[in-house]
Scaffold this motif. Structure first.
Motif, short mmCIF file in Angstrom:
data_model
loop_
_atom_site.label_atom_id
_atom_site.label_comp_id
_atom_site.label_asym_id
_atom_site.label_seq_id
_atom_site.Cartn_x
_atom_site.Cartn_y
_atom_site.Cartn_z
N GLU A 66 36.58 47.53 32.98
CA GLU A 66 36.54 48.23 34.38
C GLU A 66 36.80 47.19 35.36
N ALA A 67 36.46 46.03 35.23
CA ALA A 67 36.74 44.99 36.29
C ALA A 67 38.00 45.17 37.10
N PRO A 68 39.11 45.15 36.47
CA PRO A 68 40.43 44.97 37.16
C PRO A 68 40.70 46.26 37.52
N THR A 69 40.25 47.55 37.05
CA THR A 69 40.43 48.68 37.48
C THR A 69 39.55 48.96 38.88
N PHE A 70 38.53 48.43 38.74
CA PHE A 70 37.53 48.40 40.22
C PHE A 70 38.51 47.89 41.37
N ILE A 71 38.95 46.73 40.98
CA ILE A 71 39.58 45.93 42.07
C ILE A 71 40.59 46.67 42.65
N ALA A 72 41.63 47.21 41.85
CA ALA A 72 42.57 48.12 42.22
C ALA A 72 42.39 49.51 42.97
N LEU A 73 41.28 50.08 42.53
CA LEU A 73 41.03 51.30 43.08
C LEU A 73 40.31 50.72 44.53
N THR B 72 44.95 51.53 30.62
CA THR B 72 45.95 50.30 29.94
C THR B 72 45.53 48.94 29.84
N VAL B 73 44.06 48.88 30.61
CA VAL B 73 43.68 47.46 30.37
C VAL B 73 42.06 47.76 30.00
N ALA B 74 42.16 48.88 29.11
CA ALA B 74 40.74 49.09 28.31
C ALA B 74 39.57 49.41 29.02
N ALA B 75 39.84 49.91 30.32
CA ALA B 75 38.87 50.54 31.03
C ALA B 75 38.23 52.13 30.58
N LYS B 76 37.30 52.45 30.31
CA LYS B 76 36.93 53.74 29.68
C LYS B 76 37.15 54.67 30.75
#
Length: 251
Positions: free
Chosen positions: A114-121, A191-195
């Motif tokens: 979730e961490a990289p997805t959080f940063i992108a969003l 794509t980076v394993a975020a739920k």
């Protein structure tokens, strides 16, 4: 309640029913399957994936709101005017680089999940909130500010009692736009394993199962419609309240 409100209630009821009892809707998706493939996503709970999707979207939205509004306030103060170009450059980072590129940079730094997805969003959601905060605060009528000064209000009280309440509908519109954009953008987090609901779409693409792809996309689309309507209602309420306060002040 108008027809639009009734329609949203029906959509909400159908969405909840689908997420909690997806097998009851299997007959709708069976025509899209081939070779006896499952009609309903069976590699996880649609309900939990939806909750995870919304959690990361609203979490990133909250973080974006805090920073963007704070920056918008800062650069509209006399001491912060010179930092406006720099602030614009910072909030434009998320729009300059595609979210997938931000993920590619973030994964080596923070790992998968979730961490990289959080940063992108978070980065992607800054610009609309910042620009609307800036627009809302700079559109406050000078005569209103002069009247507040004449009443003995200091800068801090003017900000919280006059400027922010008057700018609130515009700021809320920016937050709504940011959230709606990120509802769709968050699907790439899988794509980076975020739920999230992107997991359903990717599973469908990998197995050539259009039923899965449609389920993931449909849930995201319905969430966008419902959240857009809800946040639009909050904006209208803020506008009505603002109009009432103005009317009371004039009276």
């Amino acid at each position: 309640m108008g027809w639009a409100g009734i329609g949203r209630l029906v959509v909400f009821a159908l969405l909840v029913a689908f997420l909690t009892m997806p097998d009851a809707f299997a007959f709708v998706f069976e025509p899209l399957t081939e070779n006896n493939a499952p009609a309903i996503y069976n590699q996880g709970s649609l309900w939990s994936l939806t909750v995870s999707h919304l959690t990361i979207v609203f979490g990133a939205g909250l973080a974006s709101t805090v920073l963007a509004v704070a920056l918008g306030i800062f650069v509209t103060r006399p001491s912060g005017l010179e930092f406006l170009p720099l602030s614009r450059s910072l909030v434009n980072i998320g729009q300059t680089f595609p979210p997938i590129a931000v993920l590619a940079v973030a994964v080596p730094l923070v790992g998968f999940g979730e961490a990289p997805t959080f940063i992108a969003l978070f980065l992607y959601g800054l610009l609309p909130i910042f620009e609307n905060t800036l627009g809302g605060l700079t559109q406050v009528p000078p005569l209103t500010l002069d009247a507040a000064r004449g009443m003995g209000m200091g800068p801090t009280r003017r900000l919280f009692s006059v400027e922010l309440p008057l700018a609130l509908p515009v700021i809320l519109a920016g937050i709504r736009l940011s959230i709606i954009i990120n509802l769709g953008t968050a699907t790439i987090g899988s794509t980076v394993a975020a739920k999230g609901l992107g997991e359903v779409i990717i599973a469908g693409l990998q197995s050539n199962n259009l039923a899965f792809v449609l389920q993931g996309g449909l849930v995201v689309a319905l969430l966008a419609v419902l959240i857009h309507g809800l946040m639009g209602g909050i904006e209208r309420f803020a506008l009505r309240r603002l109009g009432g306060e103005r009317g009371g002040a004039l009276a």
